[in-house]
Scaffold this active site. Structure first.
Site, PDB file in Angstrom:
ATOM      1  N   LYS A 243      58.881  46.500   3.505  1.00 22.30           N
ATOM      2  CA  LYS A 243      57.988  46.135   4.618  1.00 22.30           C
ATOM      3  C   LYS A 243      58.747  46.159   5.938  1.00 22.30           C
ATOM      4  O   LYS A 243      58.289  46.725   6.935  1.00 22.30           O
ATOM      5  CB  LYS A 243      57.392  44.746   4.415  1.00 22.30           C
ATOM      6  N   ASN A 244      59.950  45.576   5.969  1.00 17.75           N
ATOM      7  CA  ASN A 244      60.676  45.441   7.230  1.00 17.75           C
ATOM      8  C   ASN A 244      61.390  46.711   7.681  1.00 17.75           C
ATOM      9  O   ASN A 244      62.028  46.726   8.715  1.00 17.75           O
ATOM     10  CB  ASN A 244      61.646  44.258   7.152  1.00 17.75           C
TER      11      ASN A 244
ATOM     12  N   ARG B   1      53.700  39.209  14.163  1.00 14.09           N
ATOM     13  CA  ARG B   1      54.677  39.228  15.251  1.00 14.09           C
ATOM     14  C   ARG B   1      55.343  40.594  15.398  1.00 14.09           C
ATOM     15  O   ARG B   1      55.718  41.020  16.482  1.00 14.09           O
ATOM     16  CB  ARG B   1      55.811  38.244  14.972  1.00 14.09           C
TER      17      ARG B   1
ATOM     18  N   CYS C 202      55.898  30.806  15.278  1.00 12.64           N
ATOM     19  CA  CYS C 202      55.331  30.928  13.924  1.00 12.64           C
ATOM     20  C   CYS C 202      55.855  29.795  13.072  1.00 12.64           C
ATOM     21  O   CYS C 202      56.712  29.029  13.516  1.00 12.64           O
ATOM     22  CB  CYS C 202      55.601  32.315  13.364  1.00 12.64           C
TER      23      CYS C 202
ATOM     24  N   ARG D 297      60.921  31.649  17.633  1.00 13.36           N
ATOM     25  CA  ARG D 297      61.097  33.112  17.597  1.00 13.36           C
ATOM     26  C   ARG D 297      60.810  33.781  18.942  1.00 13.36           C
ATOM     27  O   ARG D 297      59.925  34.637  19.046  1.00 13.36           O
ATOM     28  CB  ARG D 297      60.273  33.729  16.486  1.00 13.36           C
ATOM     29  N   PRO D 298      61.566  33.443  19.988  1.00 13.18           N
ATOM     30  CA  PRO D 298      61.350  34.088  21.284  1.00 13.18           C
ATOM     31  C   PRO D 298      61.725  35.571  21.227  1.00 13.18           C
ATOM     32  O   PRO D 298      62.344  36.011  20.269  1.00 13.18           O
ATOM     33  CB  PRO D 298      62.312  33.324  22.201  1.00 13.18           C
TER      34      PRO D 298
ATOM     35  N   ASP E 262      63.218  37.014  24.074  1.00 19.15           N
ATOM     36  CA  ASP E 262      63.970  37.173  25.331  1.00 19.15           C
ATOM     37  C   ASP E 262      65.036  38.263  25.242  1.00 19.15           C
ATOM     38  O   ASP E 262      65.281  38.977  26.213  1.00 19.15           O
ATOM     39  CB  ASP E 262      64.592  35.825  25.751  1.00 19.15           C
TER      40      ASP E 262
ATOM     41  N   ASP F  97      65.387  35.471   4.190  1.00 19.33           N
ATOM     42  CA  ASP F  97      64.111  35.766   3.533  1.00 19.33           C
ATOM     43  C   ASP F  97      64.140  35.519   2.029  1.00 19.33           C
ATOM     44  O   ASP F  97      63.121  35.670   1.362  1.00 19.33           O
ATOM     45  CB  ASP F  97      63.694  37.214   3.818  1.00 19.33           C
TER      46      ASP F  97
ATOM     47  N   ARG G  49      50.789  39.571   2.812  1.00 16.24           N
ATOM     48  CA  ARG G  49      51.357  40.194   4.001  1.00 16.24           C
ATOM     49  C   ARG G  49      52.549  41.078   3.663  1.00 16.24           C
ATOM     50  O   ARG G  49      52.829  42.053   4.345  1.00 16.24           O
ATOM     51  CB  ARG G  49      51.827  39.125   4.987  1.00 16.24           C
TER      52      ARG G  49
HETATM   53  C1  EPZ Z   1      63.323  40.052  11.212  1.00 18.40           C
HETATM   54  O1  EPZ Z   1      62.670  39.178  12.140  1.00 18.40           O
HETATM   55  C2  EPZ Z   1      62.432  40.117   9.968  1.00 18.40           C
HETATM   56  N1  EPZ Z   1      61.133  40.645  10.339  1.00 18.40           N
HETATM   57  C3  EPZ Z   1      62.275  38.721   9.382  1.00 18.40           C
HETATM   58  O2  EPZ Z   1      61.534  38.826   8.167  1.00 18.40           O
HETATM   59  C4  EPZ Z   1      63.654  38.174   9.048  1.00 18.40           C
HETATM   60  O3  EPZ Z   1      63.529  36.851   8.610  1.00 18.40           O
HETATM   61  C5  EPZ Z   1      64.558  38.204  10.295  1.00 18.40           C
HETATM   62  O4  EPZ Z   1      64.610  39.527  10.845  1.00 18.40           O
HETATM   63  C6  EPZ Z   1      65.986  37.779   9.983  1.00 18.40           C
HETATM   64  O5  EPZ Z   1      66.526  38.535   8.973  1.00 18.40           O
HETATM   65  C7  EPZ Z   1      60.991  42.011  10.455  1.00 18.40           C
HETATM   66  O6  EPZ Z   1      61.911  42.789  10.300  1.00 18.40           O
HETATM   67  C8  EPZ Z   1      59.630  42.508  10.790  1.00 18.40           C
HETATM   68  P1  EPZ Z   1      65.680  38.165  14.489  1.00 18.40           P
HETATM   69  P2  EPZ Z   1      63.142  39.118  13.667  1.00 18.40           P
HETATM   70  O7  EPZ Z   1      65.313  38.683  15.836  1.00 18.40           O
HETATM   71  O8  EPZ Z   1      63.640  40.437  14.090  1.00 18.40           O
HETATM   72  C9  EPZ Z   1      66.574  34.538  17.534  1.00 18.40           C
HETATM   73  C10 EPZ Z   1      59.870  38.296   6.584  1.00 18.40           C
HETATM   74  O9  EPZ Z   1      59.715  37.290   5.875  1.00 18.40           O
HETATM   75  N2  EPZ Z   1      66.085  35.436  18.598  1.00 18.40           N
HETATM   76  O10 EPZ Z   1      66.747  38.861  13.772  1.00 18.40           O
HETATM   77  O11 EPZ Z   1      62.025  38.497  14.433  1.00 18.40           O
HETATM   78  C11 EPZ Z   1      65.469  34.181  16.537  1.00 18.40           C
HETATM   79  O12 EPZ Z   1      64.666  33.131  16.986  1.00 18.40           O
HETATM   80  C12 EPZ Z   1      60.278  38.134   8.063  1.00 18.40           C
HETATM   81  O13 EPZ Z   1      59.731  39.464   6.188  1.00 18.40           O
HETATM   82  C13 EPZ Z   1      66.056  34.971  19.906  1.00 18.40           C
HETATM   83  O14 EPZ Z   1      66.427  33.834  20.184  1.00 18.40           O
HETATM   84  O15 EPZ Z   1      64.363  38.092  13.577  1.00 18.40           O
HETATM   85  C14 EPZ Z   1      66.251  33.866  15.277  1.00 18.40           C
HETATM   86  O16 EPZ Z   1      66.684  32.551  15.323  1.00 18.40           O
HETATM   87  C15 EPZ Z   1      60.283  36.707   8.501  1.00 18.40           C
HETATM   88  N3  EPZ Z   1      65.603  35.803  20.875  1.00 18.40           N
HETATM   89  C16 EPZ Z   1      67.432  34.844  15.367  1.00 18.40           C
HETATM   90  O17 EPZ Z   1      67.533  35.249  16.732  1.00 18.40           O
HETATM   91  C17 EPZ Z   1      65.192  37.098  20.610  1.00 18.40           C
HETATM   92  O18 EPZ Z   1      64.790  37.823  21.528  1.00 18.40           O
HETATM   93  C18 EPZ Z   1      67.288  36.085  14.487  1.00 18.40           C
HETATM   94  O19 EPZ Z   1      66.004  36.604  14.637  1.00 18.40           O
HETATM   95  C19 EPZ Z   1      65.226  37.555  19.276  1.00 18.40           C
HETATM   96  C20 EPZ Z   1      65.688  36.706  18.294  1.00 18.40           C
END
Ligand code: EPZ
Length: 417
Positions: A22-23, A93, A117, A122-123, A125, A305, A397
């Site tokens: 999926k990802n 998202r 969520c 999950r910002p 920025d 995950d 999902r």
């Molecule tokens: C991806 O989410 C996956 N989703 C998530 O899978 C997975 O849990 C996550 O990576 C971590 O492995 C998809 O690939 C569609 P991140 P993502 O940006 O990209 C912070 C599932 O169950 N952050 O790597 O949204 C954030 O809050 C889902 O399949 C910022 O602060 O995660 C987190 O604490 C759930 N600002 C950390 O970084 C930003 O702009 C890592 O998040 C971006 C992220």
């Protein structure tokens, strides 16, 4: 609303096939906005997030989009009004992944800002900051990210934290930018590598995916291609946890064991006996199940995950397991539900202490998010009696035909619509 009902405890046996990731497919679908000409994606998991992304792409003008079985074909390229509306984005998202491709292809984009969520704020920025460094005007207006630029320019981007979709969004934007973009401290996930592999097959010039430093040389255009999506390591990991928690022997085929090293090592530390093949993993039955500590971190460390599913396993293991979540700030929603099934868990901030083995008993439980619902399936398979999981829509999902696959392994599991 659908529920899933399980009669436990179950002994699983036989073979199950992993679906596509999926990802990986979600960013690859968003990348079709960048392309010209026909594109085909194979091994596409038929899950609700994929159907949502298809709706978003149709809304953004991608033509002749067809999903037949696990193959998707389309005529690549965004057209018309580049707006991804609230009604679609709020359900998923990952829709934010259209931001980079729209900006790169059309020079403008309007994407509903994903809200928080269940698992954290999950910002986005890091995504926005990076696109600004590439010369885009980006503002938040009425709940939308509104971005525009004449043409994106290559830049040096250093992410504060490793972000998966942040890396993917910016890598996609950089493919059509003017000049070279260097991404540092980027995510190493196999899904990022698969996206780069797909884009390079479309004519992009991306180097270093899978390392902490990715270099992208912008090109004038990208053409469609045919690509096979990698297997889903999180779905594979979920089957592994289910087998270990029920002391069952199963084989998962069409998976990629090399994407699961940290998980397989952890399971072996727990005493689970398993064999790795080139594209399969076999778990031996009746293995011991000892406690172990897990700390989630970005790839290649133990994935967040699979944290919830591991906690269900830990509830059945001999000893005390300490589970620490470092990626998301609110990812213990499943703890209360596991306790309802008899698990002994103490929470302390981002750490959960799980004492086992606890004789889990079937109960009515509530799914709060995708991976929490997978955790409750693992617990339900190991528990004595009947478990009913409410809000089963969460599992749809990201898991393709979940009850059919577990039925194929001999589980007494059904969906109640
Ligand atoms: C991806 O989410 C996956 N989703 C998530 O899978 C997975 O849990 C996550 O990576 C971590 O492995 C998809 O690939 C569609 P991140 P993502 O940006 O990209 C912070 C599932 O169950 N952050 O790597 O949204 C954030 O809050 C889902 O399949 C910022 O602060 O995660 C987190 O604490 C759930 N600002 C950390 O970084 C930003 O702009 C890592 O998040 C971006 C992220």
């Amino acid at each position: 609303m659908d529920r899933i009902r399980i009669q436990g405890p179950c002994r699983l046996q036989g073979t199950v096939r992993a679906s596509g990731a999926k990802n990986a497919v979600l960013p690859e679908l968003a990348a079709t906005l960048l392309l010209e000409g026909p594109v085909t994606l194979r091994n596409v998991p038929v899950v609700r997030d994929v159907q949502t992304m298809i709706k978003v792409l149709r809304h953004l003008g991608v033509r002749s989009l067809k999903l037949e079985g696990n193959s998707l074909s389309a005529e690549g390229g965004a057209a018309g009004d580049p707006e991804a509306p609230y009604d679609l984005v709020r359900t998923m998202r990952a829709s934010i992944l259209v931001l980079g491709p729209l900006l790169a292809r059309l020079g403008r984009a309007k994407v509903s800002l994903p809200g928080g969520c269940a698992i954290g704020a999950r910002p986005i920025d890091y995504h926005i900051e990076a696109l600004r460094r590439m010369g885009a005007d980006v503002s938040i207006e009425h709940g939308y990210v509104v971005a525009s630029c004449a043409r994106l320019k290559g830049a040096e981007i250093v992410f504060d934290d490793r972000t998966v979709t942040g890396t993917e969004n910016v890598m996609m934007a950089a493919t059509l930018a003017e000049g070279r973009t260097v991404l540092k401290n980027c995510a190493l996930e196999p899904e990022v590598v698969d996206l780069a592999r797909f884009l390079n097959a479309c004519g992009a010039r991306i180097d270093g995916a899978g390392t902490g430093r990715i270099v992208v040389e912008g090109v004038p255009r990208l053409r469609g291609t045919a690509h096979t999506v990698i297997p889903d390591r999180i779905e594979t990991g979920t089957f592994l946890m289910a087998a270990a928690a029920t002391r069952s022997g199963i084989t998962i085929e069409r998976c990629d064991p090399s994407h699961l090293d940290s998980v397989l090592d952890k399971l072996q530390e727990c005493g689970v006996v398993l064999r790795r093949g080139p594209d399969s993993i076999t778990v031996e039955p009746d293995g011991a199940l000892r406690a172990a500590n897990v700390t989630t971190r970005p790839y290649p460390d133990f994935p967040t995950d699979l944290q919830a599913q591991f906690m269900a396993l830990a509830a059945r293991a001999e000893g005390v397991s300490i589970v620490t979540e470092t990626v998301f700030e609110n990812r213990f929603m499943h703890v209360g539900e596991l306790r309802r099934m008899g698990a002994r868990i103490v929470e302390d901030g981002q750490t959960a202490i799980v004492a086992g083995p606890s004789p889990l008993l079937g109960a009515q439980v509530m799914a709060s998010d995708l991976r929490a619902s997978a955790c409750l399936i693992v617990a339900g398979l190991a528990a004595a009696g009947e478990t009913t999981i409410h809000r089963a829509y969460h599992i749809d999902r990201g898991y393709e035909k979940v009850e059919t696959k577990f039925q194929g392994l001999g589980a007494r599991i059904e969906r109640i619509s």
